[in-house]
Design a protein around this motif. Structure first.
Motif, PDB file in Angstrom:
ATOM      1  N   LYS A 107       0.820  -1.216   0.000  1.00  0.00           N
ATOM      2  CA  LYS A 107       0.000   0.000   0.000  1.00  0.00           C
ATOM      3  C   LYS A 107       0.855   1.268   0.000  1.00  0.00           C
ATOM      4  O   LYS A 107       0.364   2.349  -0.351  1.00  0.00           O
ATOM      5  CB  LYS A 107      -0.934   0.010   1.215  1.00  0.00           C
ATOM      6  N   PHE A 108       2.133   1.144   0.386  1.00  0.00           N
ATOM      7  CA  PHE A 108       3.020   2.309   0.401  1.00  0.00           C
ATOM      8  C   PHE A 108       3.646   2.593  -0.964  1.00  0.00           C
ATOM      9  O   PHE A 108       4.267   3.644  -1.149  1.00  0.00           O
ATOM     10  CB  PHE A 108       4.129   2.112   1.443  1.00  0.00           C
ATOM     11  N   ILE A 109       3.490   1.688  -1.907  1.00  0.00           N
ATOM     12  CA  ILE A 109       4.132   1.841  -3.213  1.00  0.00           C
ATOM     13  C   ILE A 109       3.757   3.152  -3.919  1.00  0.00           C
ATOM     14  O   ILE A 109       4.645   3.847  -4.435  1.00  0.00           O
ATOM     15  CB  ILE A 109       3.832   0.613  -4.100  1.00  0.00           C
ATOM     16  N   PRO A 110       2.490   3.547  -3.961  1.00  0.00           N
ATOM     17  CA  PRO A 110       2.166   4.818  -4.627  1.00  0.00           C
ATOM     18  C   PRO A 110       2.899   6.018  -4.027  1.00  0.00           C
ATOM     19  O   PRO A 110       3.267   6.948  -4.766  1.00  0.00           O
ATOM     20  CB  PRO A 110       0.648   4.946  -4.437  1.00  0.00           C
ATOM     21  N   GLU A 111       3.135   6.005  -2.715  1.00  0.00           N
ATOM     22  CA  GLU A 111       3.845   7.117  -2.089  1.00  0.00           C
ATOM     23  C   GLU A 111       5.324   7.104  -2.472  1.00  0.00           C
ATOM     24  O   GLU A 111       5.930   8.166  -2.687  1.00  0.00           O
ATOM     25  CB  GLU A 111       3.695   7.064  -0.570  1.00  0.00           C
ATOM     26  N   VAL A 124      14.513   5.802  -3.202  1.00  0.00           N
ATOM     27  CA  VAL A 124      13.530   6.126  -2.159  1.00  0.00           C
ATOM     28  C   VAL A 124      13.486   4.929  -1.221  1.00  0.00           C
ATOM     29  O   VAL A 124      13.279   3.793  -1.660  1.00  0.00           O
ATOM     30  CB  VAL A 124      12.128   6.399  -2.730  1.00  0.00           C
ATOM     31  N   THR A 125      13.711   5.174   0.054  1.00  0.00           N
ATOM     32  CA  THR A 125      13.766   4.080   1.024  1.00  0.00           C
ATOM     33  C   THR A 125      12.676   4.224   2.076  1.00  0.00           C
ATOM     34  O   THR A 125      12.354   5.341   2.494  1.00  0.00           O
ATOM     35  CB  THR A 125      15.165   4.016   1.699  1.00  0.00           C
ATOM     36  N   GLY A 126      12.098   3.126   2.475  1.00  0.00           N
ATOM     37  CA  GLY A 126      11.106   3.141   3.539  1.00  0.00           C
ATOM     38  C   GLY A 126      11.782   3.283   4.892  1.00  0.00           C
ATOM     39  O   GLY A 126      12.867   2.751   5.108  1.00  0.00           O
ATOM     40  N   THR A 127      11.135   4.010   5.798  1.00  0.00           N
ATOM     41  CA  THR A 127      11.702   4.174   7.135  1.00  0.00           C
ATOM     42  C   THR A 127      10.661   3.899   8.207  1.00  0.00           C
ATOM     43  O   THR A 127       9.529   4.367   8.129  1.00  0.00           O
ATOM     44  CB  THR A 127      12.296   5.585   7.342  1.00  0.00           C
ATOM     45  N   ARG A 128      11.085   3.138   9.210  1.00  0.00           N
ATOM     46  CA  ARG A 128      10.231   2.855  10.364  1.00  0.00           C
ATOM     47  C   ARG A 128      10.381   3.913  11.436  1.00  0.00           C
ATOM     48  O   ARG A 128       9.595   3.936  12.390  1.00  0.00           O
ATOM     49  CB  ARG A 128      10.628   1.494  10.962  1.00  0.00           C
ATOM     50  N   TYR A 129      11.375   4.792  11.289  1.00  0.00           N
ATOM     51  CA  TYR A 129      11.777   5.646  12.393  1.00  0.00           C
ATOM     52  C   TYR A 129      11.592   7.138  12.147  1.00  0.00           C
ATOM     53  O   TYR A 129      12.273   7.952  12.731  1.00  0.00           O
ATOM     54  CB  TYR A 129      13.242   5.335  12.759  1.00  0.00           C
ATOM     55  N   ARG A 130      10.658   7.482  11.287  1.00  0.00           N
ATOM     56  CA  ARG A 130      10.219   8.859  11.142  1.00  0.00           C
ATOM     57  C   ARG A 130       8.734   8.932  11.452  1.00  0.00           C
ATOM     58  O   ARG A 130       8.042   7.909  11.502  1.00  0.00           O
ATOM     59  CB  ARG A 130      10.499   9.379   9.732  1.00  0.00           C
ATOM     60  N   SER A 131       8.225  10.137  11.650  1.00  0.00           N
ATOM     61  CA  SER A 131       6.807  10.320  11.979  1.00  0.00           C
ATOM     62  C   SER A 131       5.922   9.651  10.935  1.00  0.00           C
ATOM     63  O   SER A 131       6.086   9.871   9.726  1.00  0.00           O
ATOM     64  CB  SER A 131       6.492  11.817  12.046  1.00  0.00           C
ATOM     65  N   PHE A 168      12.931  -2.047   2.222  1.00  0.00           N
ATOM     66  CA  PHE A 168      11.819  -1.731   1.321  1.00  0.00           C
ATOM     67  C   PHE A 168      12.230  -0.461   0.592  1.00  0.00           C
ATOM     68  O   PHE A 168      12.191   0.633   1.152  1.00  0.00           O
ATOM     69  CB  PHE A 168      10.544  -1.519   2.143  1.00  0.00           C
ATOM     70  N   ARG A 169      12.630  -0.605  -0.671  1.00  0.00           N
ATOM     71  CA  ARG A 169      13.218   0.521  -1.389  1.00  0.00           C
ATOM     72  C   ARG A 169      12.845   0.532  -2.866  1.00  0.00           C
ATOM     73  O   ARG A 169      12.542  -0.506  -3.447  1.00  0.00           O
ATOM     74  CB  ARG A 169      14.748   0.491  -1.259  1.00  0.00           C
ATOM     75  N   ILE A 210       6.997   4.100   6.720  1.00  0.00           N
ATOM     76  CA  ILE A 210       6.256   2.858   6.510  1.00  0.00           C
ATOM     77  C   ILE A 210       6.011   2.184   7.851  1.00  0.00           C
ATOM     78  O   ILE A 210       6.708   2.435   8.833  1.00  0.00           O
ATOM     79  CB  ILE A 210       7.005   1.876   5.584  1.00  0.00           C
ATOM     80  N   THR A 211       5.036   1.306   7.881  1.00  0.00           N
ATOM     81  CA  THR A 211       4.830   0.442   9.039  1.00  0.00           C
ATOM     82  C   THR A 211       5.314  -0.954   8.677  1.00  0.00           C
ATOM     83  O   THR A 211       4.919  -1.515   7.655  1.00  0.00           O
ATOM     84  CB  THR A 211       3.352   0.393   9.459  1.00  0.00           C
ATOM     85  N   PHE A 212       6.198  -1.472   9.505  1.00  0.00           N
ATOM     86  CA  PHE A 212       6.762  -2.804   9.312  1.00  0.00           C
ATOM     87  C   PHE A 212       6.004  -3.775  10.208  1.00  0.00           C
ATOM     88  O   PHE A 212       5.860  -3.540  11.414  1.00  0.00           O
ATOM     89  CB  PHE A 212       8.245  -2.790   9.685  1.00  0.00           C
ATOM     90  N   VAL A 213       5.509  -4.858   9.631  1.00  0.00           N
ATOM     91  CA  VAL A 213       4.739  -5.853  10.383  1.00  0.00           C
ATOM     92  C   VAL A 213       5.487  -7.176  10.346  1.00  0.00           C
ATOM     93  O   VAL A 213       5.858  -7.657   9.272  1.00  0.00           O
ATOM     94  CB  VAL A 213       3.321  -6.037   9.791  1.00  0.00           C
ATOM     95  N   ASP A 214       5.721  -7.775  11.506  1.00  0.00           N
ATOM     96  CA  ASP A 214       6.439  -9.042  11.566  1.00  0.00           C
ATOM     97  C   ASP A 214       5.687 -10.107  10.782  1.00  0.00           C
ATOM     98  O   ASP A 214       4.449 -10.099  10.709  1.00  0.00           O
ATOM     99  CB  ASP A 214       6.610  -9.491  13.023  1.00  0.00           C
ATOM    100  N   ARG A 215       6.441 -11.024  10.185  1.00  0.00           N
ATOM    101  CA  ARG A 215       5.848 -12.046   9.324  1.00  0.00           C
ATOM    102  C   ARG A 215       4.730 -12.806  10.030  1.00  0.00           C
ATOM    103  O   ARG A 215       4.805 -13.102  11.229  1.00  0.00           O
ATOM    104  CB  ARG A 215       6.907 -13.024   8.827  1.00  0.00           C
TER     105      ARG A 215
END
Length: 241
Positions: A107-111, A124-131, A168-169, A210-215
């Motif tokens: 779902k984050f792909i369009p962003e 462009v890299t996904g980050t778990r540690y920004r707002s 996720f990049r 991004i939100t990272f969800v454990d497998r």
């Protein structure tokens, strides 16, 4: 009619992901279709004993050979070589790398695409540690491990990104090929070195929370050996760059 003229290739290295693969592929197809983006999903399976490749073949029959591209290998040959193998068979202008275990939601792909198009970023890299970002499904020990790993890497390497260990990049295809060719690390340090090398080569980098969800299905491949390998690789990388 597509929203832009670019084509996006998704590289999905897999090993024992027969339960996750149908779900992640459905989510990817939906994300690209809803965003009106041209795409292909390249599944690079390393001879999974659980029959992941057979599931991939069924998905190819469902979605078409132009959308699901199968490029299996004879065994577990490493993440870096999996990406090289995928790039060699990709036809996209841009390449997404992500985990096949649903830790990274499509779902984050369009962003990712919107931000890249807006600033013409090389990466462009996904980050778990920004707002707006976060982690779900991890216990306190795993969260602390990740935070400490990122903090140590940030202090030693000063990479200029908030989530150095994420995977996720979105890359311009030629940029990804260049970075992989220059990267020496293996295992969990590989993704980190890619960002360090990107800064070294003055590539431009954007970040998407991004939100990272454990497998949900299967077992995590992170263990004590991988943590030791990470620390050794971090020291080696610091000396190299």
């Amino acid at each position: 009619m597509y929203a832009n003229k670019s084509k996006y290739s998704v590289l999905l290295p897999t090993y024992n992901e027969r339960q996750n693969l149908p779900i992640i592929v459905w989510l990817l197809v939906k994300a690209f279709t809803d965003a009106r983006l041209d795409y292909e999903i390249i599944v690079i399976d390393d001879a999974s004993p659980d029959g992941t490749l057979e599931i991939a073949k069924q998905l190819q029959s469902t979605y078409g050979e132009d959308r699901i591209v199968l490029r299996p290998r004879a065994g577990k040959l490493g993440l870096g070589t999996a990406y090289v193998h995928g790039i060699e068979h990709s036809t996209g202008d841009f390449v997404f790398i992500m985990d096949a275990d649903m830790s990274h939601h499509p779902k984050f792909i369009p962003e990712f695409v919107r931000l890249q198009q807006l600033h013409n970023y090389d990466v462009v890299t996904g980050t778990r540690y920004r707002s707006g970002g976060g982690v779900y499904g991890w216990d306190l020990r795993r969260k602390l491990t990740s935070r400490v790993a990122n903090y140590i890497a940030d202090v030693i390497l000063n990479p200029g990104v908030s989530d150095l260990t994420g995977s996720f990049r979105l890359y311009k295809k030629q940029v990804l090929a260049h970075l992989i060719a220059a990267t020496k690390s293996k295992g969990y340090v590989f993704q980190m070195e890619m960002m360090v090398r990107a800064r070294h080569f003055n590539y431009t980098i954007g970040e998407v929370p991004i939100t990272f969800v454990d497998r949900v299905f299967g077992e995590s491949k992170l263990g004590a050996d991988e943590i030791v390998q990470y620390l050794k690789g971090l020291v080696t990388l610091a000396c190299d760059v």
